[in-house]
Design a protein around this motif. Structure first.
Motif, mmCIF file in Angstrom:
data_model
loop_
_atom_site.group_PDB
_atom_site.id
_atom_site.type_symbol
_atom_site.label_atom_id
_atom_site.label_comp_id
_atom_site.label_asym_id
_atom_site.label_seq_id
_atom_site.Cartn_x
_atom_site.Cartn_y
_atom_site.Cartn_z
ATOM 1 N N LEU A 141 0.797 -1.217 0.000
ATOM 2 C CA LEU A 141 0.000 0.000 0.000
ATOM 3 C C LEU A 141 0.834 1.274 0.000
ATOM 4 C CD1 LEU A 141 -2.830 -0.843 2.581
ATOM 5 C CD2 LEU A 141 -3.082 -0.604 0.106
ATOM 6 N N LEU A 142 1.959 1.266 0.681
ATOM 7 C CA LEU A 142 2.722 2.499 0.889
ATOM 8 C C LEU A 142 4.116 2.439 0.279
ATOM 9 C CD1 LEU A 142 1.685 3.200 4.599
ATOM 10 C CD2 LEU A 142 0.591 4.035 2.507
ATOM 11 N N GLU A 143 4.299 1.622 -0.703
ATOM 12 C CA GLU A 143 5.610 1.507 -1.341
ATOM 13 C C GLU A 143 6.025 2.848 -1.931
ATOM 14 O OE1 GLU A 143 7.925 -1.679 -4.227
ATOM 15 O OE2 GLU A 143 5.739 -1.526 -4.286
ATOM 16 N N ASN A 144 7.279 3.217 -1.701
ATOM 17 C CA ASN A 144 7.860 4.474 -2.177
ATOM 18 C C ASN A 144 7.286 5.712 -1.492
ATOM 19 O OD1 ASN A 144 9.504 3.083 -4.088
ATOM 20 N ND2 ASN A 144 7.757 3.010 -5.507
ATOM 21 N N LYS A 145 6.581 5.529 -0.387
ATOM 22 C CA LYS A 145 6.053 6.647 0.381
ATOM 23 C C LYS A 145 6.976 6.954 1.561
ATOM 24 C CE LYS A 145 2.059 6.908 -1.880
ATOM 25 N NZ LYS A 145 1.673 8.070 -2.705
ATOM 26 N N THR A 146 7.078 8.233 1.896
ATOM 27 C CA THR A 146 7.843 8.670 3.056
ATOM 28 C C THR A 146 6.874 9.129 4.132
ATOM 29 O OG1 THR A 146 9.722 9.375 1.709
ATOM 30 C CG2 THR A 146 9.526 10.334 3.913
ATOM 31 N N ALA A 147 6.993 8.561 5.326
ATOM 32 C CA ALA A 147 6.056 8.854 6.405
ATOM 33 C C ALA A 147 6.784 9.360 7.638
ATOM 34 C CB ALA A 147 5.239 7.618 6.758
ATOM 35 N N VAL A 148 6.232 10.402 8.231
ATOM 36 C CA VAL A 148 6.719 10.924 9.504
ATOM 37 C C VAL A 148 5.682 10.594 10.562
ATOM 38 C CG1 VAL A 148 7.400 12.969 10.802
ATOM 39 C CG2 VAL A 148 7.976 12.789 8.375
ATOM 40 N N ILE A 149 6.117 9.981 11.651
ATOM 41 C CA ILE A 149 5.203 9.612 12.730
ATOM 42 C C ILE A 149 5.673 10.262 14.022
ATOM 43 C CG2 ILE A 149 4.231 7.719 14.099
ATOM 44 C CD1 ILE A 149 4.503 5.929 11.686
ATOM 45 N N TYR A 150 4.766 10.969 14.666
ATOM 46 C CA TYR A 150 5.052 11.612 15.949
ATOM 47 C C TYR A 150 4.535 10.725 17.084
ATOM 48 C CZ TYR A 150 5.936 15.570 12.916
ATOM 49 O OH TYR A 150 6.444 16.374 11.920
ATOM 50 N N VAL A 160 7.869 14.623 1.785
ATOM 51 C CA VAL A 160 7.157 13.900 2.837
ATOM 52 C C VAL A 160 5.748 13.618 2.333
ATOM 53 C CG1 VAL A 160 6.561 16.090 3.996
ATOM 54 C CG2 VAL A 160 6.353 13.931 5.225
ATOM 55 N N ASP A 161 5.363 12.357 2.341
ATOM 56 C CA ASP A 161 4.077 11.936 1.784
ATOM 57 C C ASP A 161 2.993 11.770 2.841
ATOM 58 O OD1 ASP A 161 5.089 11.553 -0.973
ATOM 59 O OD2 ASP A 161 6.242 9.930 -0.064
ATOM 60 N N ILE A 162 3.393 11.392 4.048
ATOM 61 C CA ILE A 162 2.424 11.069 5.102
ATOM 62 C C ILE A 162 2.891 11.666 6.418
ATOM 63 C CG2 ILE A 162 1.250 9.213 6.357
ATOM 64 C CD1 ILE A 162 2.154 7.378 3.929
ATOM 65 N N SER A 163 1.961 12.275 7.132
ATOM 66 C CA SER A 163 2.222 12.733 8.498
ATOM 67 C C SER A 163 1.164 12.136 9.400
ATOM 68 C CB SER A 163 2.174 14.268 8.578
ATOM 69 O OG SER A 163 2.306 14.707 9.919
ATOM 70 N N PHE A 164 1.613 11.466 10.452
ATOM 71 C CA PHE A 164 0.677 10.846 11.408
ATOM 72 C C PHE A 164 1.070 11.263 12.815
ATOM 73 C CE2 PHE A 164 -0.660 7.521 14.345
ATOM 74 C CZ PHE A 164 -1.993 7.369 14.011
ATOM 75 N N ASN A 165 0.136 11.881 13.520
ATOM 76 C CA ASN A 165 0.374 12.323 14.893
ATOM 77 C C ASN A 165 -0.371 11.379 15.841
ATOM 78 O OD1 ASN A 165 0.455 13.636 17.404
ATOM 79 N ND2 ASN A 165 0.556 15.649 16.451
ATOM 80 N N ALA A 166 0.395 10.591 16.594
ATOM 81 C CA ALA A 166 -0.198 9.610 17.515
ATOM 82 C C ALA A 166 -0.285 10.128 18.942
ATOM 83 C CB ALA A 166 0.609 8.314 17.486
ATOM 84 N N ILE A 167 -0.010 11.410 19.133
ATOM 85 C CA ILE A 167 -0.041 11.981 20.480
ATOM 86 C C ILE A 167 -1.490 12.117 20.948
ATOM 87 C CG2 ILE A 167 0.476 14.047 21.843
ATOM 88 C CD1 ILE A 167 2.867 14.493 19.957
ATOM 89 N N GLY A 168 -1.749 11.754 22.188
ATOM 90 C CA GLY A 168 -3.076 11.894 22.768
ATOM 91 C C GLY A 168 -3.074 12.879 23.925
ATOM 92 N N PRO A 169 -4.251 13.246 24.427
ATOM 93 C CA PRO A 169 -4.326 14.197 25.541
ATOM 94 C C PRO A 169 -3.950 13.600 26.888
ATOM 95 C CG PRO A 169 -6.510 13.490 24.906
ATOM 96 C CD PRO A 169 -5.568 12.892 23.907
ATOM 97 N N GLY A 170 -3.687 12.286 26.929
ATOM 98 C CA GLY A 170 -3.254 11.658 28.172
ATOM 99 C C GLY A 170 -4.406 11.121 28.993
ATOM 100 N N PRO A 171 -4.096 10.412 30.087
ATOM 101 C CA PRO A 171 -5.137 9.792 30.909
ATOM 102 C C PRO A 171 -5.896 10.817 31.739
ATOM 103 C CG PRO A 171 -2.992 9.484 31.924
ATOM 104 C CD PRO A 171 -2.741 10.133 30.591
ATOM 105 N N ALA A 172 -7.023 10.379 32.275
ATOM 106 C CA ALA A 172 -7.826 11.217 33.171
ATOM 107 C C ALA A 172 -7.730 10.617 34.569
ATOM 108 C CB ALA A 172 -9.274 11.276 32.699
ATOM 109 N N PRO A 173 -6.695 10.970 35.335
ATOM 110 C CA PRO A 173 -6.442 10.259 36.586
ATOM 111 C C PRO A 173 -7.371 10.626 37.735
ATOM 112 C CG PRO A 173 -4.841 12.003 36.280
ATOM 113 C CD PRO A 173 -5.664 11.969 35.026
#
Length: 262
Positions: A2-11, A83-96
């Motif tokens: 699916l992503l051959e020859n694609k450049t992805a940045v993941i945070y 850069v072909d893809i940017s994915f931000n996996a950061i979340g707001p964190g837990p609710a302690p």
């Protein structure tokens, strides 16, 4: 692939979701540039990907630092040509604390909103500026079910997710003419992640049940009577980022297992 020859940045690639998405992207042929504040965790993911035959480079990047994000993207473009893809996996964190909104201090309410929206704004707009010059690209954001439906005592997390979904749609409108797609992936709680274990540990007692009973309630609230898996989230992200989803933008992909009916 699916992503051959694609450049992805993941945070936040060292986290559970970021790492799973990185592995899925690598499996589909992407060249990866993985970032996070804890570079040791990011390096561990990269080593696993390399051992499986993938290509991944790592860098310590604070996704709340505009200059750091921009400088890293310049490095990516210099090495990969774009850069072909940017994915931000950061979340707001837990609710302690599980404090009612009427008892919550304004700073505590605003903190996850500021943190989460700022991070997504910084990474997405920086990627869009680079992608516009090449006439293509995909920006994938990540939210959760409470961004669409009520959730009890989770502070500012729910409005933070809702804000990122609204931002994703607005950004898609602006950058669409440049050939850039923006898609939000909204998941239900993923039992395999440490975040959900932490949230269940506080949500259960707040609801008068054990953490395991609370998770069972979540499962029974879905049409499938289960919650999504990490693999399902990661594989869906790979599809969204691929050319096969080329007509998909300004939308939220529903991975709620049927707890939200669209």
């Amino acid at each position: 692939m699916l992503l051959e020859n694609k450049t992805a940045v993941i945070y936040a690639a060292g986290g559970a979701i970021g790492g799973a998405v990185a592995r899925a992207f690598a499996h589909e042929g992407a060249r990866l540039f993985l970032t996070g504040r804890n570079v040791a965790k990011v390096d561990a993911v990269a080593k696993e990907i390399a051992a499986a035959g993938g290509v991944a480079e790592t860098a310590q990047v604070d996704a709340l630092d505009e200059n750091a994000v921009e400088e890293h993207l310049k490095t990516v473009v210099a090495k990969a040509g774009g850069v072909d893809i940017s994915f931000n996996a950061i979340g707001p964190g837990p609710a302690p604390d599980r404090i009612a909104l009427t008892d919550l201090a304004v700073d505590d309410f605003a903190r996850p909103i500021t943190f989460y929206t700022s991070s997504n704004f910084i990474t997405a707009t920086a990627a869009a500026r680079h992608m516009s010059g090449q006439g293509s690209g995909v920006i994938v954001t990540l939210t959760a079910v409470p961004g669409r439906m009520p959730a009890n005592r989770i502070g500012g997390a729910a409005p933070a997710w809702a804000a990122v979904e609204a931002f994703s749609r607005s950004l898609a409108l602006e950058v669409g003419p440049a050939g850039i797609r923006v898609v939000c992936l909204r998941s239900h709680a993923i039992p395999e992640t440490p975040l959900i274990h932490a949230n269940n540990a506080t949500a259960g007692p707040a609801a008068g049940v054990t953490p395991a009973e609370f998770q069972a309630r979540l499962e029974q609230s879905t049409l499938l009577k289960r919650l999504p898996t990490l693999a399902e989230v990661a594989d869906t992200a790979a599809f969204i980022a691929s050319d096969r989803a080329g007509a998909m933008t300004a939308t939220v992909v529903n991975l709620s297992a049927g707890s939200i009916i669209d």
